[in-house]
Motif scaffolding. Structure first.
Motif, short mmCIF file in Angstrom:
data_model
loop_
_atom_site.label_atom_id
_atom_site.label_comp_id
_atom_site.label_asym_id
_atom_site.label_seq_id
_atom_site.Cartn_x
_atom_site.Cartn_y
_atom_site.Cartn_z
N ASP A 1 -8.42 -5.45 7.89
CA ASP A 1 -8.57 -6.06 6.56
C ASP A 1 -7.66 -5.36 5.55
N ASP A 2 -7.69 -4.05 5.56
CA ASP A 2 -6.86 -3.31 4.61
C ASP A 2 -5.38 -3.53 4.91
N THR A 3 -5.06 -3.65 6.18
CA THR A 3 -3.67 -3.93 6.55
C THR A 3 -3.22 -5.24 5.93
N ILE A 4 -4.08 -6.24 6.03
CA ILE A 4 -3.73 -7.55 5.48
C ILE A 4 -3.58 -7.48 3.97
N HIS A 5 -4.53 -6.81 3.34
CA HIS A 5 -4.44 -6.68 1.88
C HIS A 5 -3.16 -5.94 1.49
N PHE A 6 -2.84 -4.90 2.25
CA PHE A 6 -1.64 -4.12 1.94
C PHE A 6 -0.39 -4.98 2.13
N LEU A 7 -0.31 -5.63 3.29
CA LEU A 7 0.90 -6.39 3.59
C LEU A 7 1.03 -7.62 2.68
N SER A 8 -0.08 -8.22 2.34
CA SER A 8 -0.03 -9.37 1.42
C SER A 8 0.55 -8.95 0.09
N ALA B 1 -8.36 -0.78 -4.40
CA ALA B 1 -9.34 -1.68 -3.77
C ALA B 1 -9.54 -1.33 -2.29
N MET B 2 -8.43 -0.96 -1.63
CA MET B 2 -8.54 -0.58 -0.22
C MET B 2 -9.44 0.64 -0.05
N ILE B 3 -9.23 1.61 -0.93
CA ILE B 3 -10.05 2.83 -0.84
C ILE B 3 -11.51 2.51 -1.17
N PHE B 4 -11.72 1.72 -2.21
CA PHE B 4 -13.09 1.37 -2.58
C PHE B 4 -13.81 0.66 -1.43
N THR B 5 -13.16 -0.38 -0.92
CA THR B 5 -13.84 -1.15 0.14
C THR B 5 -14.05 -0.29 1.37
N LEU C 1 -2.80 3.41 4.48
CA LEU C 1 -2.20 3.99 3.26
C LEU C 1 -1.07 4.96 3.56
N VAL C 2 -0.99 5.42 4.79
CA VAL C 2 0.03 6.42 5.11
C VAL C 2 0.97 5.92 6.21
N LEU C 3 0.38 5.62 7.38
CA LEU C 3 1.25 5.24 8.49
C LEU C 3 1.89 3.87 8.28
N LEU C 4 1.13 2.91 7.79
CA LEU C 4 1.67 1.56 7.59
C LEU C 4 2.83 1.57 6.58
N PRO C 5 2.67 2.22 5.41
CA PRO C 5 3.82 2.30 4.49
C PRO C 5 4.98 3.06 5.11
N ALA C 6 4.66 4.09 5.90
CA ALA C 6 5.73 4.87 6.52
C ALA C 6 6.52 4.01 7.50
N THR C 7 5.82 3.19 8.26
CA THR C 7 6.54 2.32 9.20
C THR C 7 7.30 1.24 8.44
N ALA C 8 6.75 0.83 7.28
CA ALA C 8 7.47 -0.15 6.46
C ALA C 8 8.82 0.42 6.02
N VAL C 9 8.78 1.69 5.65
CA VAL C 9 10.03 2.33 5.25
C VAL C 9 10.95 2.46 6.47
N ALA C 10 10.34 2.79 7.61
CA ALA C 10 11.15 2.93 8.83
C ALA C 10 11.79 1.60 9.23
N PHE C 11 11.07 0.49 8.95
CA PHE C 11 11.62 -0.84 9.25
C PHE C 11 12.39 -1.41 8.06
N GLU C 12 12.75 -0.55 7.17
CA GLU C 12 13.36 -0.94 5.89
C GLU C 12 14.45 -2.00 6.07
N ASN C 13 15.33 -1.75 7.01
CA ASN C 13 16.47 -2.66 7.18
C ASN C 13 16.05 -4.03 7.70
N ARG C 14 14.95 -4.04 8.43
CA ARG C 14 14.51 -5.30 9.02
C ARG C 14 13.74 -6.17 8.02
#
Lengths: 262, 813
Positions: B707-714, B743-747, B785-798
């Motif tokens: 759920d938090d992944t979806i909220h983050f990615l959305s 909101a992610m932390i709260f939920t 909050l940590v790994l997902l954003p980190a991978t987003a940065v790692a996939f930056e070019n994509r």
């Protein structure tokens, strides 16, 4: 006081109790419970009798076993002697059983197992034991003593399959019996017990006895189909009685121990 | 239907009315039926369950209570009198089918008086008083007869005479009757227990009663506690009574709809499905928080009531639908489990989550709109958006600062984060290899629970707790054949040579009865024969061999006929053979052990039985409580793998479908697989076993964690593509963490706290389920909050937008 109604074919007298013929109350008097009990106990069932019996023992789960027996009874001064011999199935064919009733003390029982080849005395006088592995107890078969119970007549006019009956309540004086209360329907016209309900010390209805067929043989009312249902286990035993012959003059030797082997 | 929020706004009263109508309809269906019998764990068409049921029906088994008493001097008039009195009283208790104890057992003996099958306590009256004879001699005789009897030993009396038991069989009962019947029996048993005698109560009925307690706890205490906690938490974050009322209303209606549908379908509640109630309460709050938070954000931009309503729904509906769908998928994946309780839990909870989504989407905007309207028309201060709260601003600033720091850290240290994650992953993956399955029910109870202590006492000092039953079937009359009886004796002696022979406490079969009867008759026969041979030189027909079994089927039948002439003889035989002698039952009572060892024992017993009875053309089937729970062991293993694989595949397919991007799919897979691997690995390292509760953790946690992944990615995609400034990936990452993080932390905190409440449960699977889901959600939050954003940065070019961005690659100033 004679107590046995003995009678395989009069198992109806299962609740029946010893007795002598009691004077009937005059018409103006209402029948009492004690009078009804004495009438049941004293009902004439012949000085002796022989018959053939077929028993179907069901466990309530569709698994039945059938047994056939040859039964002989004779009264000796108020006490009965009973001889039973299994004729079917083959594995117990020839197994025979002898009961001698005694006034004022436990009856004697003897068993013959053909495969063992010897007569065994069954020492226990347990009244509540199963009769020949059926849902009937020895007490149901050999009868109860009239003086062991007190009686009440909750209703004097009950219709049962078109026959007018008394509703007789027999209460045991001994609190240790399996069924301290038995309600019985006694037909008014012939004093045959046609239905009984057995209640446990906690008041649970646990067994039901019913006469499914009643015939007059040699002018004696004879139950020819009897059913005992064990409501706790779901099991039941159906007894069909045939070839009944009363007062045929059965020899005393029929009730000797040696007869068991024959 | 793109303008459905507008349509909804204009017809909101009718929509709410329809929801209320459905709620009333389903509310009238709520029944909360409970069933904690063994069928809880098996589907109705499971062949093993069908066999178990058939055997129970045939031999009246499966519903029993063991009342064991322990003492130094049990063979005394006082204790035996209590035993007699209690046995008689319990025999007459409601729903009691049969009681077995020394007090109503017969002892077949041969004496000068003849063959006697007399009650062992014949000289005790029903009221427990002793009648006649020499008391001390009679007591000693009873003790000797009881201890030397093969039937009684380790069943009705322990070999050392320090334990006596009453085995109470019950009718098939519903939960209310079970509780009542148990209470009645215990009231009788507890009355007048002699001093110095300790009572231990165990058995299936006791287990069911304890499970019923746990189920009620799951349905009552925990939901109330969690509800209270959620409302307090809501008050803390919203600082508004009306918002707390909104949350409470949404949870209440979602619960009514879920329970109504669950009852309507015909499902029952048990110790596992009872957890559905707290779960639905916990999961409902998430949608509420996200909707309210976003609505607040929309209010900040100003605009009419309708525009706030519509824009809130336009944004939150999809992510809330997706989060609910993924959670529901995770839960519904449990339907592949062969364990009925787990399946029903999954289906019920999945329905609950979808109800919560619908109710949240319908009620939260409408109620908030209504309450805001009221606030504007005179009740100022109720709605947070209308109030000036300097304290709240300070808190918001603190949050912003914290989340900005986190964003900056993730973006600048993303390689380190990924490397550390891989290292942690390796360590916990190793832990997975150490995970064990455990279905020994005794171990699911607290060490101080009376059921646990009683069962362990029976286990270690008396008859054992479990049983394996071997059903031998053949043609009519086959079971009484001497050859078959001898095989039973051989089987029994062979069990004495297997590796786990010490776990076997008692074996009862038709052969046990036949041997005992024959032994008595043979002893009598020996005396008689001696006399006969002296008299006439005749020969005996007694031709028993080393097995102690008569040489002919006819002799077996005749000896059994003698045995059935006793009061309970017929009923006793009904426990081990059908009246047509077509089905025999060998009851092996065992000390309970680990699931693995019980599975091995059951397999050994089955092989042995097949080897001995199979060649004679007899069909062999295994059942019994221990065997059934050993099957659950196998089911749990497959259940864990199948349900999680199904959930993961479906959820990931949905993610790929939503984002239509391999990069986004891989990012979400990484962020969500990690917490699951961590938690299963943690189970291995911490020695937490897979049981009926923990088996659901992976699927449930996956559904919630995503759920938090979806909220983050959305939010990430919205910020990345929607902003006029065309931000770069790194800046977007920081912005997303700042905006969605709260909101992610709260939920997550609400969910973690909600599941953590279950750690107060006495029932170990519930306790561990709560603990592990809470930990998984904490891992998942860290992942999102940590790994997902980190991978987003790692996939930056994509994932970066195609248009050139001068800011790309640099942190916002």
């Amino acid at each position: 006081m004679k107590k046995s109604v003995l009678a395989i074919f009069a198992i109806c007298a299962a609740i029946a109790l010893a007795a002598s013929f009691a004077p009937k109350p005059c018409l103006a008097q209402a029948p009492t419970a004690d009078w009804v009990a004495k009438e049941v106990d004293g009902r004439y069932i012949g000085d002796d009798a022989r018959s053939e019996m077929e028993m179907t023992i069901s466990d309530g789960k569709g698994r039945d076993r059938s047994r056939k027996l040859f039964v002989v009874r004779k009264t000796y001064g108020g006490q009965d002697k009973l001889y039973l011999k299994f004729t079917y199935p083959n594995d117990i064919k020839g197994t025979s059983f002898l009961v001698w009733e005694h006034a004022g003390k436990d009856s004697e029982r003897f068993l013959y197992l053909p495969e063992l080849g010897r007569v065994r005395r069954i020492a226990s006088a347990e009244k509540h034991g199963n009769f020949a592995g059926t849902d009937f107890s020895y007490e149901d078969i050999s009868g109860r003593k009239l003086e062991d119970y007190t009686y009440e007549l909750p209703r004097a006019d009950v219709d049962h399959n078109g026959a007018q009956c008394f509703l007789l309540l027999s209460k045991s004086k001994d609190p240790n019996v399996a069924f301290p209360e038995i309600y019985s329907l006694v037909r008014k016209d012939n004093f045959v017990v046609v239905k009984s309900e057995y209640y446990s010390p906690r008041g649970n209805h646990e067994k039901t006895y019913e006469v499914l067929a009643l015939e007059k043989v040699q002018d004696i009312w004879t139950p020819t189909q009897l059913l005992m249902k064990d409501l706790k286990s779901g099991g039941s035993t159906l007894i069909k009685i045939a070839e009944v012959k009363y007062n045929g003059g059965i020899a005393d030797s029929q009730f000797e121990k040696e007869q068991l082997k024959k | 239907m793109k303008n459905w929020p507008v349509f909804f706004y204009r017809h909101r009263i009718a929509v709410v009315a329809a929801l209320v109508a459905v709620t009333i309809l389903l509310g009238t269906r709520i029944r909360m039926p409970m069933d904690n019998s063994i069928k809880t764990w098996f589907t109705p068409d499971d062949p093993a369950y069908l066999t178990y049921k058939r055997v129970c029906d045939t031999f009246d088994g499966g519903r029993f209570l063991i009342i064991a008493i322990e003492g130094d001097d049990l063979f005394s008039p006082g204790v035996l009198g209590w035993l007699k009195r209690t046995t008689i009283a319990i025999e007459g208790a409601p729903d009691v089918r049969k009681v077995s104890s020394l007090a109503n057992s017969n002892k077949l003996t041969a004496s000068e008086e003849g063959i006697e099958n007399r009650p062992l306590l014949a000289n005790f009256a029903n009221d427990g008083s002793m009648v006649g004879l020499n008391g001390a001699a009679e007591i000693e005789s009873i003790r000797r007869l009881a201890l030397e009897d093969e039937f009684f030993r380790n069943y009705l009396v322990s070999p050392d005479g320090r334990f006596l038991s009453l085995i109470v069989s019950f009718e098939d009962m519903n939960v209310v009757r079970t509780d009542t019947a148990y209470g009645e029996v215990m009231k009788i048993a507890g009355a007048g227990l002699p001093a110095g005698v300790k009572m231990h109560v165990s058995g299936d009925i006791r287990l069911m009663v304890r499970y019923n307690d746990f189920t009620r706890e799951n349905q009552g205490f925990f939901p109330a506690l969690i509800m209270g906690m959620i409302l307090v938490f809501s008050a803390f974050i919203f600082k508004s009574a009306s918002r707390v009322a909104v949350v409470g209303t949404v949870i209440g209606i979602s619960l009514v709809l879920t329970l109504g549908l669950y009852s309507w379908i015909g499902f029952t509640f048990n110790v596992v499905t009872g957890m559905m109630v707290p779960l639905v309460i916990i999961l409902t709050i998430a949608d509420c928080i996200h909707i309210i938070e976003y609505r607040d954000e929309m209010c900040g931009f100003g605009g009419s009531s309708e525009s706030v309503f519509v824009s809130t729904l336009e944004y939150v509906t999809l992510p809330c639908l997706l989060t609910s769908l993924t959670t529901a998928i995770g839960l519904y994946s449990l339907k592949v489990s062969p364990i009925d309780a787990v399946r029903n839990f999954g289906v019920g909870a999945a329905a609950g989550v979808m109800f919560a989504f619908v109710v949240s989407i319908v009620l939260v905007p409408v109620m908030m709109d209504f309450l805001s309207g009221n606030a504007k028309s005179g009740e100022a201060g109720e709605g947070r958006e209308e109030s000036a709260d300097p304290g709240g601003s300070r808190v918001s600033a603190l949050w912003d600062g914290l989340l900005l720091w986190l964003g900056g850290f993730v973006v600048s240290r993303y390689r380190l984060i990924i490397a550390v994650s891989i290292a942690i992953l390796a360590v916990f993956t190793w832990g997975i290899t150490m995970v064990r399955v455990e279905t020994n029910q005794i171990e699911w109870f607290p060490r101080s629970d009376p059921f646990y202590t009683a069962s362990q006492t029976l286990n270690t000092k008396f008859m054992g707790f479990g049983s394996i039953e071997i059903i031998v079937e053949g043609p009519e009359n086959s079971i009484r054949e001497p050859d078959v009886l001898k095989k039973m004796v051989l089987f029994e002696s062979s069990l004495g040579q297997i590796a786990q022979k010490d776990r076997i406490r008692k074996i009862i079969s038709l052969a046990t009865y036949v041997r005992e009867i024959h032994k008595v008759l043979s002893a009598d026969q020996a005396e008689q024969t001696e006399q006969t041979e002296q008299d006439s030189g005749g020969s005996s027909k007694n031709d028993a061999d080393d097995f102690g079994i008569p040489g002919s089927a006819n002799m077996v039948s005749q000896e059994l006929l003698l045995f059935t002439m006793s009061r309970d003889g017929l009923e006793e035989l009904d426990q081990v053979v059908t009246r047509d002698f077509a089905i025999g039952r060998i009851l092996v009572k065992i000390e309970s052990g680990t699931s693995r060892s019980t599975v091995e024992l059951a397999e050994t017993v089955e092989k042995l039985a097949l080897c001995i009875f199979g060649p004679a053309g007899l069909k062999v089937t295994l059942t019994g409580t221990s065997y059934m729970y050993a099957l659950i062991y196998k089911y749990l293993l497959s259940s864990q793998v199948q349900s999680f694989a199904t959930a993961f595949a479906l959820v990931m397919a949905l993610m790929f479908l939503i984002y239509r991007s391999l990069s986004y799919g891989l990012m979400s897979a990484t962020a969500n697989l990690l917490p699951i691997i961590l938690i299963v690995g943690l189970m291995g390292w911490a020695g937490i076993t897979i049981n009926v509760g923990t088996v659901m953790v992976a699927s449930v946690a996956l559904g919630i964690a995503i759920d938090d992944t979806i909220h983050f990615l959305s939010r990430f995609r919205k910020e990345l593509r929607g902003g006029a400034s065309c931000k770069g990936v790194r800046e977007t990452t920081v912005t997303t963490i700042r905006k969605a993080g709260k909101a992610m932390i709260f939920t997550s905190l609400v969910n973690i706290a909600g599941f953590a409440v279950l750690m107060m449960a006495d029932f170990q699977p519930t306790r561990e389920f709560g603990l592990l889901v809470a930990i998984t959600l904490a891992f998942a939050l860290a992942g999102d909050l940590v790994l997902l954003p980190a991978t987003a940065v790692a996939f930056e070019n994509r994932i970066a937008p195609r248009s050139p961005d001068p800011q790309d690659g640099r942190l916002p100033s």
